[in-house]
Design an enzyme around this catalytic site. Structure first.
Site, PDB file in Angstrom:
ATOM      1  N   ASP A 468      -1.062 -17.345  -8.181  1.00  0.00           N
ATOM      2  CA  ASP A 468      -1.527 -16.818  -9.465  1.00  0.00           C
ATOM      3  C   ASP A 468      -1.723 -18.008 -10.390  1.00  0.00           C
ATOM      4  O   ASP A 468      -0.803 -18.797 -10.582  1.00  0.00           O
ATOM      5  CB  ASP A 468      -0.495 -15.845 -10.056  1.00  0.00           C
ATOM      6  CG  ASP A 468      -1.074 -15.014 -11.192  1.00  0.00           C
ATOM      7  OD1 ASP A 468      -1.704 -15.608 -12.099  1.00  0.00           O
ATOM      8  OD2 ASP A 468      -0.913 -13.785 -11.181  1.00  0.00           O
ATOM      9  N   GLU A 473       2.966 -14.898 -20.580  1.00  0.00           N
ATOM     10  CA  GLU A 473       2.831 -14.635 -22.011  1.00  0.00           C
ATOM     11  C   GLU A 473       3.845 -13.577 -22.419  1.00  0.00           C
ATOM     12  O   GLU A 473       4.355 -12.827 -21.581  1.00  0.00           O
ATOM     13  CB  GLU A 473       1.414 -14.166 -22.331  1.00  0.00           C
ATOM     14  CG  GLU A 473       0.348 -15.180 -21.970  1.00  0.00           C
ATOM     15  CD  GLU A 473      -1.057 -14.631 -22.175  1.00  0.00           C
ATOM     16  OE1 GLU A 473      -1.179 -13.444 -22.545  1.00  0.00           O
ATOM     17  OE2 GLU A 473      -2.021 -15.379 -21.949  1.00  0.00           O
ATOM     18  N   ASN A 476       3.547 -10.016 -21.238  1.00  0.00           N
ATOM     19  CA  ASN A 476       3.881  -9.735 -19.837  1.00  0.00           C
ATOM     20  C   ASN A 476       5.298  -9.191 -19.681  1.00  0.00           C
ATOM     21  O   ASN A 476       5.591  -8.474 -18.720  1.00  0.00           O
ATOM     22  CB  ASN A 476       3.755 -10.996 -18.989  1.00  0.00           C
ATOM     23  CG  ASN A 476       2.379 -11.615 -19.004  1.00  0.00           C
ATOM     24  OD1 ASN A 476       2.228 -12.833 -18.937  1.00  0.00           O
ATOM     25  ND2 ASN A 476       1.340 -10.798 -19.106  1.00  0.00           N
ATOM     26  N   ARG A 479       6.400  -5.477 -18.749  1.00  0.00           N
ATOM     27  CA  ARG A 479       6.197  -4.844 -17.441  1.00  0.00           C
ATOM     28  C   ARG A 479       6.605  -5.745 -16.281  1.00  0.00           C
ATOM     29  O   ARG A 479       7.027  -5.259 -15.238  1.00  0.00           O
ATOM     30  CB  ARG A 479       4.708  -4.466 -17.246  1.00  0.00           C
ATOM     31  CG  ARG A 479       4.178  -3.578 -18.318  1.00  0.00           C
ATOM     32  CD  ARG A 479       2.672  -3.470 -18.279  1.00  0.00           C
ATOM     33  NE  ARG A 479       1.970  -4.718 -18.082  1.00  0.00           N
ATOM     34  CZ  ARG A 479       1.792  -5.643 -19.013  1.00  0.00           C
ATOM     35  NH1 ARG A 479       2.276  -5.451 -20.219  1.00  0.00           N
ATOM     36  NH2 ARG A 479       1.139  -6.754 -18.765  1.00  0.00           N
ATOM     37  N   VAL A 516      -8.010 -17.232  -5.821  1.00  0.00           N
ATOM     38  CA  VAL A 516      -8.543 -17.015  -4.481  1.00  0.00           C
ATOM     39  C   VAL A 516     -10.015 -16.667  -4.651  1.00  0.00           C
ATOM     40  O   VAL A 516     -10.373 -15.570  -5.082  1.00  0.00           O
ATOM     41  CB  VAL A 516      -7.791 -15.889  -3.749  1.00  0.00           C
ATOM     42  CG1 VAL A 516      -8.353 -15.689  -2.356  1.00  0.00           C
ATOM     43  CG2 VAL A 516      -6.303 -16.221  -3.676  1.00  0.00           C
ATOM     44  N   CYS A 596     -30.788  -3.944 -27.347  1.00  0.00           N
ATOM     45  CA  CYS A 596     -31.385  -3.523 -28.619  1.00  0.00           C
ATOM     46  C   CYS A 596     -30.390  -2.718 -29.454  1.00  0.00           C
ATOM     47  O   CYS A 596     -30.402  -2.774 -30.684  1.00  0.00           O
ATOM     48  CB  CYS A 596     -32.657  -2.725 -28.375  1.00  0.00           C
ATOM     49  SG  CYS A 596     -32.395  -1.214 -27.408  1.00  0.00           S
TER      50      CYS A 596
END
Length: 1008
Positions: A468, A473, A476, A479, A516, A596
């Site tokens: 990774d 941070e 994070n 969780r 990766v 547009c």
């Protein structure tokens, strides 16, 4: 989260706020939970609800740490066992570390049939794990009888079966049953009549049901509807009626409606009543009778336990000991009208594994049970009614014939797992070599599962490779439970690896910091993949998944994929030669906003937010990066100056010249630049649009072309709020200053809002036809001459948008720019939280979902290692908010027919070995000789090596493959795409499987 002030720490909880909302978060911050049992299920629930941010959690357990616990509780260490600590003492400090806003208490008091339960009144939710059925019923009756009721949840795990029971009282009100954000649907027309009929723009489906209500906004003409809520009667998928509108003014144009969510009330029965007529959630519709069968089998086990406990006995840890709940199945208190036939095989499998533990099963159901606890505290999302059962019988079924010694205790941390899957399977897990891509929320949960299962042990030559590139941070930490505040700005992979080794020091983990992708194929080469047994993805984007999937298929490796979005999650199991791959199906592409619309005609707040985000990217990232790249390519300023003076064209020169001529050299210049940008974005562009399309412009059908709002009487202020305007200017000034290295503190800035006089007749010069003698280019040449003496002018510092750092001003710029543009177009502005989610493309996330998907994936991993058949594997989709859990069979691999008896699947790869003088003709002949069919087209990547209908390609048949492919000297093979002549009745050629062409002949012959 500070419970007293109700302030939510967005830097920690930002992703979860998008799942639960602030009201639910604040309710959690005032709630207390009692959690009993620190086994596998208990520790999973404790982790999840502490990460979520409740006010207080009391952890209760009376047992002492044993070696057995090391394999089921990831917060118990060898030292805890050695020092004979209680389980609650061991896990307490590690749970406390998870969230500084949660007050955690511990208790080792006795909780049994004689305990006074009055102490539970101070809690809003009580959760029992590892409790006897009698104790569950007694505590449940007490909680149900309170006013208001104490929400009650009980969980039990025995070997291959787990269950969850919920009782939230007689009248449990839910404010938001689904958690789905109501879609805003544009209105085509509203009739004057009784009833009035509303038709959706472009016949878009409204998705409404009779009896629901909608809220109208920004309707022109029939303005009485704005802000009102009206019940609907569905007429068609794109129209509905809304009562009498005949007395309202005629509908003119514009407006939209959105569904109004209405609270729902749920009624629960006590466990005593539910034992007779259980309400169950069915996760696997291929065996709809399973929940009731497990209900009966687990109640038989409860009855057996109660009987044995009278004699001071517990469930035996040895599979050879007496454990016969099947004899109790006929005496269960289950309603005969709902009772499923006894499943003898299920009862036998449960009996043999009942004393064991499957950590992945605890993780999966622990995630669901934790979400139910959050529902109990917040009233957000529909609760489980009232039982949930999950089994892993497909995992144990092939193991029944193994000798009983396979499941015997050996006195180590894997005894619980061994009782469920046997010693041989444990050894296969220990020898496993796994590559996991991503160490975020799912990655952390997977590493925890690897540690519990003993995946990749050093002593067995196993290994877990993880990679990774990201740093940790603060957001994070909500969780990704392996990380702590002192890990912030450290690499995710190496930090996660160290934390995993704390859980199980026997693992061998090799942490990398690479992406990766094609650029890292030198590291993650075919040789690397050849050493692996399987690949696990823990990624958050589709393209990365597709690439890893293609590499896994190319190298014939199983791939276990999963993902979450809020309370939703999915798992996909990809097994060589058995299933389709991730790339076999394509989700519909994300709907992009037309250019547009962004540029001139925004209609909803998402358009103005994306416009603001694009302006940041263009002004502060792309243009500065282009500027730097130009001067890296043309390092000599003198040479560039000379070439420009000689009228030589330089790619990108005009944009660089423009940037250079306007580049601020002092802080005050940044202020002027920002002020001019304000005039350009929020005045001149609007006036130009109004000049081209006046407010009374109408389309052919009579509808107004645009609802642009600009106060032309005061074009420099637009009656816009001073705070928003000031915020935008300050953020623009500070960001520009940082880019051009002229930064000063914001408190030094004083911005003038005096009108700027402009020449309305002036025209923008044509960038393509700008003459050398133009004033702008001469000024640029002068700037270049001055830059020769100050080389630092030739470098700027591009800014990458960072949404989570409130101090950098990036979100200030986007939020205020979006609000200013929304005001211009009479669009209701979004708050900062919503703006941040859209601009930052934030995926809502919560720990409960990530724990559940990781547990489900780890269960399938065991089946892959065991070489199970196709019918054993299960994909899963769930939405914990509703709740719904759906287990399905994996998609079988499809075979593509070429002709006669020749076919292939995505897992097939043909192989041809060549040499230095091997020609294209030799290659075609070799394919025909080996596989019985002659290629009609050969392609390498995007290069067509041989297409007979193209001029000159037949001459290539005599050329060597080396000359046609031009491979790097170190390259050993290339993958080619080929086509073949179709059947006689078909016009188009058929694609074939990829052909791996080896550039050098194998030693000893072609074939292995």
């Amino acid at each position: 989260m500070a419970a007293d002030s109700m302030e939510i720490d967005d830097s920690l909880y930002s992703r979860q706020r998008y799942v639960l909302g602030d009201t639910a978060m604040q309710k959690m911050a005032q709630s207390s939970v009692f959690l009993s049992g620190m086994g596998g299920l208990g520790i999973e629930i404790a982790k999840n609800i502490v990460l979520a941010g409740v006010k207080t959690v009391t952890l209760h357990d009376t047992k002492q740490c044993e070696v057995w616990d090391l394999g089921i509780n990831f917060f118990i260490r060898q030292d805890d066992v050695f020092n004979q600590r209680t389980r609650v003492e061991a896990v307490f400090p590690r749970i406390v570390e998870l969230n500084p806003y949660v007050h955690v208490e511990k208790s080792s008091s006795t909780l049994d049939d004689n305990t006074d339960l009055s102490f539970l009144r101070k809690y809003q939710c009580v959760i029992l794990t590892e409790a006897s059925l009698n104790l569950q019923k007694r505590v449940n009756e007490f909680c149900h009888s309170q006013e208001p009721p104490v929400r009650f949840i009980s969980c039990s795990a025995h070997g291959i079966c787990v269950r969850v029971f919920c009782d939230f009282g007689d009248d449990f009100e839910v404010s938001d049953p689904t958690g789905e954000e109501p879609k805003e649907i544009f209105i085509q027309s509203i009739t004057q009549g009784s009833p009035g009929v509303v038709t959706c723009m472009d016949n878009r489906p409204h998705g409404l049901q009779n009896g629901q209500s909608v809220l109208f906004r920004e309707v022109n003409g029939m303005q009485e509807l704005n802000g009102s809520t009206r019940p609907v009667t569905v007429l068609s998928p794109h129209s509905f009626s809304i009562e009498d509108t005949s007395h309202l003014r005629p509908y003119a144009h514009g407006g939209f409606f959105a569904l109004v969510k209405t609270p729902m009330t749920f009624s629960f029965e006590t466990m005593e009543k539910q034992l007779w007529g259980p309400q169950v959630l069915t996760p696997d519709f291929s065996k709809p009778e399973a929940p009731l069968q497990i209900h009966a089998a687990m109640l038989a086990l409860d009855t057996f336990q109660e009987h044995e406990s009278q004699y001071g006995l517990n469930l035996p840890r040895s599979p050879t000991a007496r454990c016969a709940p099947s004899s109790y199945c006929g005496t269960l208190p289950v309603n005969p009208s709902s009772q499923a036939p006894v499943n003898a095989e299920l009862v036998r499998c449960l009996s043999r594994t009942a004393r064991g533990a499957l950590p992945p099963l605890a993780a999966a159901v622990g995630g669901l049970a934790s979400q139910e606890a959050l529902k109990a505290l917040t009233g957000k999302f529909s609760p489980l009614q009232q039982w949930f059962y999950l089994d892993a019988i497909e995992l144990f079924r092939p193991l029944q014939s193994l000798p009983v010694e396979e499941f015997s205790s050996r006195g180590d941390r894997y005894d619980g797992l061994r009782a469920c899957i046997g010693e041989s399977m444990c050894l296969e897990l220990h020898k496993l070599r796994v590559f996991m891509v991503g160490c975020g929320a799912i990655g952390c949960e997977m590493l925890k599962n690897f540690a519990m299962l003993g995946v990749g042990l050093a002593k067995c030559s196993g290994e877990v490779f993880i990679t990774d590139p990201d740093l940790i941070e603060k957001s994070n930490l909500n969780r990704q439970f392996l990380f702590r505040p002192y890990h912030i700005q450290k690499p995710k992979s190496s930090t996660a690896a160290a934390a995993t080794l704390e859980i199980n020091p026997e693992l061998q983990v090799d942490a990398h910091l690479h992406k990766v992708c094609p650029a890292t194929e030198g590291t993650y080469s075919d040789a690397f993949y050849s050493r692996l047994h399987l690949v696990v993805t823990a990624l958050d984007n589709v393209e990365a998944r597709r690439y890893v999937d293609s590499r896994s298929v190319s190298n014939q490796k199983a791939l276990l994929d999963s993902g979450t979005m809020g309370t939703k999650g999915h798992t996909e199991i990809i097994v060589p030669n058995l299933t389709e791959s991730y790339n076999s199906h394509r989700d519909p592409p994300e709907e992009e906003i037309p250019f547009c619309t962004l540029k001139s005609f925004p209609a909803v707040i998402e358009h103005t937010i994306q416009w603001a985000r694009d302006k940041f990217e263009s002004g502060f990232t792309q243009k500065p990066s282009t500027y730097n790249l130009f001067w890296q390519t043309h390092s000599s300023v003198e040479a560039v100056l000379q070439r420009m003076q000689s009228r030589e064209s330089l790619e990108g020169a005009f944009q660089v010249i423009k940037l250079l001529s306007k580049r601020p050299s002092q802080w005050e210049h940044c202020i002027i630049l920002a002020r001019l940008k304000f005039e350009k974005y929020f005045k001149k562009k609007a006036l130009q649009l109004l000049h081209s399309f006046p407010l009374d412009t109408r389309l052919k059908d009579g509808s107004k072309y645009t609802n642009l709002y600009v106060a032309q009487s005061r074009p420099t202020s637009y009656f816009m709020p001073h705070l928003i305007r000031h915020t935008w200017l300050l953020s623009c000034v500070s960001t520009a200053g940082l880019i051009h290295m002229t930064y000063q503190p914001l408190d030094c800035v004083c911005v003038s809002f005096q009108p700027i006089e402009t020449d309305e007749s002036a025209k923008k010069p044509d960038q393509q036809k700008l003459a050398l003698s133009s004033e702008e280019e001469r000024e640029a040449i002068t700037q270049l001459e001055g830059a020769i003496a100050a080389r630092h002018w030739l470098q700027v510092s591009p800014m990458q948008f960072e949404k989570d750092d409130d101090a950098n001003g990036h979100m200030d710029f986007v939020a205020s720019a979006s609000a200013l543009r929304a005001r211009m177009y009479a669009i209701e502005a979004a708050d900062r939280l919503k703006t941040k989610r859209i601009a930052g493309k934030i995926i809502p996330a919560i720990a409960t979902s990530t724990a559940a998907v990781a547990g489900l994936v780890a269960l399938e991993l065991i089946k892959v290692v065991g070489g199970y058949g196709f019918e054993s594997f299960k994909n899963c989709f769930f939405n914990l908010a509703i709740p719904v859990v759906v287990l399905t069979e994996t998609a079988p691999v499809k075979r593509t027919h070429i002709r006669d008896n020749i076919s292939f699947s995505i897992w097939d790869r043909w192989t041809i070995y060549g040499h230095d003088t091997f020609t294209l003709s030799d290659f075609i002949s070799a394919v025909k000789e080996k596989y019985g069919i002659e290629p009609t087209m050969v392609v390498h990547g995007v290069k067509m090596l041989y297409v007979p209908v193209m001029p000159g390609h037949n001459k290539r048949l005599k050329l060597t493959m080396h000359k046609l492919i031009k491979p790097p000297s170190e390259r050993r093979y290339v993958d080619l795409t080929v086509s073949f002549v179709a059947e006689a009745d078909e016009d188009e050629d058929r694609p074939g499987p990829p052909i791996r062409y080896h550039l050098h002949r194998r030693a000893g012959g072609e074939t292995p």
